[in-house]
Write a protein that holds these residues in place. Structure first.
Motif, PDB file in Angstrom:
ATOM      1  N   LEU A 151     -38.860 -14.759   4.075  1.00 10.17           N
ATOM      2  CA  LEU A 151     -38.538 -13.964   4.525  1.00 10.17           C
ATOM      3  C   LEU A 151     -39.809 -13.508   5.044  1.00 10.17           C
ATOM      4  N   SER A 152     -41.423 -14.159   4.450  1.00  9.72           N
ATOM      5  CA  SER A 152     -42.210 -13.302   5.144  1.00  9.72           C
ATOM      6  C   SER A 152     -42.615 -13.684   6.838  1.00  9.72           C
ATOM      7  N   THR A 153     -42.024 -15.056   7.101  1.00 15.13           N
ATOM      8  CA  THR A 153     -41.711 -15.462   8.181  1.00 15.13           C
ATOM      9  C   THR A 153     -40.686 -14.734   9.083  1.00 15.13           C
ATOM     10  N   LEU A 154     -40.609 -14.686   8.287  1.00 19.55           N
ATOM     11  CA  LEU A 154     -38.642 -13.438   9.074  1.00 19.55           C
ATOM     12  C   LEU A 154     -39.628 -12.131   9.881  1.00 19.55           C
ATOM     13  N   GLU A 155     -40.297 -11.542   8.765  1.00 16.71           N
ATOM     14  CA  GLU A 155     -40.726 -10.236   8.966  1.00 16.71           C
ATOM     15  C   GLU A 155     -41.936 -10.383  10.280  1.00 16.71           C
ATOM     16  N   GLN A 156     -43.310 -11.381   9.947  1.00 15.57           N
ATOM     17  CA  GLN A 156     -44.187 -12.107  10.951  1.00 15.57           C
ATOM     18  C   GLN A 156     -43.737 -11.910  12.570  1.00 15.57           C
ATOM     19  N   THR A 157     -42.018 -12.845  11.745  1.00 15.09           N
ATOM     20  CA  THR A 157     -42.009 -12.649  13.640  1.00 15.09           C
ATOM     21  C   THR A 157     -41.094 -11.534  14.451  1.00 15.09           C
TER      22      THR A 157
ATOM     23  N   LYS B  15     -42.482  -9.538  17.841  1.00 17.97           N
ATOM     24  CA  LYS B  15     -41.448  -9.233  18.698  1.00 17.97           C
ATOM     25  C   LYS B  15     -40.725  -7.496  18.859  1.00 17.97           C
ATOM     26  N   ALA B  16     -40.754  -6.764  17.766  1.00 18.15           N
ATOM     27  CA  ALA B  16     -40.943  -5.608  18.042  1.00 18.15           C
ATOM     28  C   ALA B  16     -42.471  -4.988  18.612  1.00 18.15           C
TER      29      ALA B  16
END
Length: 168
Positions: free
Chosen positions: A132-138, A142-143
């Protein structure tokens, strides 16, 4: 094996009474070559029961009816009964201890199994949090890249001069 005299002394009655009870209740006592009764443990227990019943006030007729029903066939002495009862209590105590030990073993096994399950769930939860942390960082990266495109302000469109003339 006992003689009539021995049984009479043990029960506190005469030898004649013992012989009478053997005949009256048809106890299967052996007879030696001289004609004296040889009384085994089983017959002695029956005679003891008869003696106790007479002491307790039971009539011989009532006891004969009970004999016909088989009451005196499988009688056990009080000492033998106490020994069997104590043995039974001992066995119950042993079984109780075994059950207690088994229950403790089962609880220990279940506790260890639950501990393993909790550890597995904790590991899975940690992996999930990492993903979840990795996905949030990614997503944040991108944002950030997309944000300048969307945040550009549109320049006002110059109105045509002609359109301004007609609007007057």
């Amino acid at each position: 094996m006992m003689k009539t005299k021995d049984v009479a002394e043990m029960l506190g009655v005469s030898q004649k009474t013992v012989r009478r009870w053997i005949k009256l209740f048809q106890l299967p006592c052996e007879v030696n070559e001289v004609g004296h009764y040889i009384i085994k443990e089983h017959e002695f227990r029956q005679l003891k029961t008869i003696h106790d019943d007479i002491k307790n006030g039971r009539s011989i007729d009532e006891m004969k009816r009970n004999k016909q029903r088989g009451k005196y066939e499988n009688m056990v002495s009080s000492q033998e009964l106490n020994d069997k009862f104590n043995n039974l209590l001992f066995q119950i105590d042993l079984l109780d201890r075994k059950i207690q030990t088994k229950a403790e073993d089962i609880i220990e096994i279940q506790t260890l199994q639950h501990r393993r399950e909790i550890d597995e769930i904790t590991d899975s939860l940690e992996k999930f949090n990492q993903r979840l942390s990795t996905l949030e960082q990614t997503l944040n990266k991108k944002a950030d890249n997309l944000l300048p495109i969307h945040t550009k302000q549109h320049e006002p469109v110059k109105k045509r001069k002609l359109a301004s003339i007609f609007s007057l």
